[in-house]
Design an enzyme around this catalytic site. Structure first.
Site, mmCIF file in Angstrom:
data_model
loop_
_atom_site.group_PDB
_atom_site.id
_atom_site.type_symbol
_atom_site.label_atom_id
_atom_site.label_comp_id
_atom_site.label_asym_id
_atom_site.label_seq_id
_atom_site.Cartn_x
_atom_site.Cartn_y
_atom_site.Cartn_z
ATOM 1 N N HIS A 171 38.837 42.875 40.276
ATOM 2 C CA HIS A 171 39.756 43.074 41.401
ATOM 3 C C HIS A 171 39.511 42.043 42.500
ATOM 4 O O HIS A 171 38.449 41.411 42.572
ATOM 5 C CB HIS A 171 39.611 44.495 41.965
ATOM 6 C CG HIS A 171 38.259 44.768 42.566
ATOM 7 N ND1 HIS A 171 37.867 44.276 43.791
ATOM 8 C CD2 HIS A 171 37.217 45.490 42.106
ATOM 9 C CE1 HIS A 171 36.649 44.682 44.076
ATOM 10 N NE2 HIS A 171 36.225 45.420 43.060
ATOM 11 N N GLU B 124 33.591 51.336 38.338
ATOM 12 C CA GLU B 124 32.396 50.598 38.711
ATOM 13 C C GLU B 124 31.154 51.475 38.549
ATOM 14 O O GLU B 124 31.230 52.709 38.543
ATOM 15 C CB GLU B 124 32.514 50.100 40.157
ATOM 16 C CG GLU B 124 31.322 49.291 40.682
ATOM 17 C CD GLU B 124 31.003 48.026 39.882
ATOM 18 O OE1 GLU B 124 30.630 48.160 38.700
ATOM 19 O OE2 GLU B 124 31.089 46.922 40.457
#
Length: 227
Positions: free
Chosen positions: A16, A95
């Site tokens: 990202h 994550e």
């Protein structure tokens, strides 16, 4: 004989774009931090170069898109592809759960552990030691392996065919993308393979010799000719 035009399937790993915490170096796991305006611009710039018909990531050649559940990853894919559809959200790409280390920096984690009498003989290493109150390397590897199994089940039957979408796109995070690459190659997360992934960056994994049993890091690639 396989069709000479058949292309070995690829897996595009995308991190990202920039957030305020990635910019400052704060560990960002479950916290749902949005992209900064600069982070959005990073993804739009990447998209103009690599995503689109006849480009490196050609939607016509993509069989599946998986995205982390964090909004910074979802926004990244939507900006990259210009659509709010066509992807599946999976916790396998979330994550690393940093637990007690969420929102702080590496030197602060090391100081915190030192104060608790940990790491007297060596510095803390997330790849070996994991995170207190969060995930261990074994836990992260297990969920990555689950997704890798799904990808190989998808790409295996398509390996030597032509004319069918077979590439996969994954949108995730800094530690997770690097962990994914290690597991793709069959390494434990503690294996000292130094990898980097910039915000908005694109990495590529594939297979040697058009064999599903020979996963590889695609170190270099020839770009498609502009049409």
């Amino acid at each position: 004989m396989p069709d000479k035009d058949a292309q070995t399937p690829r897996v595009f790993l995308i991190r990202h774009g920039e957030t305020e915490w990635s910019k400052s170096g704060q560990y960002t796991g479950k916290a749902d931090i949005p992209l900064t305006p600069h982070g959005e611009d990073q993804i739009k710039a990447s998209g103009r170069i690599v995503y689109g018909n006849g480009k490196l990531i050609d939607p016509a050649k993509v069989a599946k898109v998986w995205v982390s559940p964090r909004k910074r990853a979802i926004t990244t894919y939507q900006l990259l592809a210009g659509t709010r559809e066509g992807y599946e959200v999976t916790e396998c790409l979330a994550e690393w759960d940093y637990g007690d280390y969420e929102g702080i920096k590496t030197h602060e984690i090391q100081a915190k552990r030192h104060d608790r009498g940990l790491d007297k003989d060596r510095k803390w290493d997330i790849w070996r030691d994991g995170c207190e109150g969060g995930e261990s390397p074994t836990q992260v590897a297990a969920r990555i392996d689950e997704l890798i199994s799904q990808i190989r089940d998808l790409q295996g039957p398509l390996m030597k065919t032509s004319g069918q979408p077979k590439d996969v796109v994954l949108v995730a995070h800094g530690h997770l993308t690097r962990a994914f690459a290690k597991r793709w190659l069959g390494y434990d997360l503690s294996f000292p393979l130094s990898l980097m992934m910039e915000p908005g960056g694109v990495g590529i994994l594939s297979y040697q010799h058009s064999s599903i049993d020979e996963p590889a890091l695609l170190l270099g690639i020839g770009f498609p000719m502009q049409q």
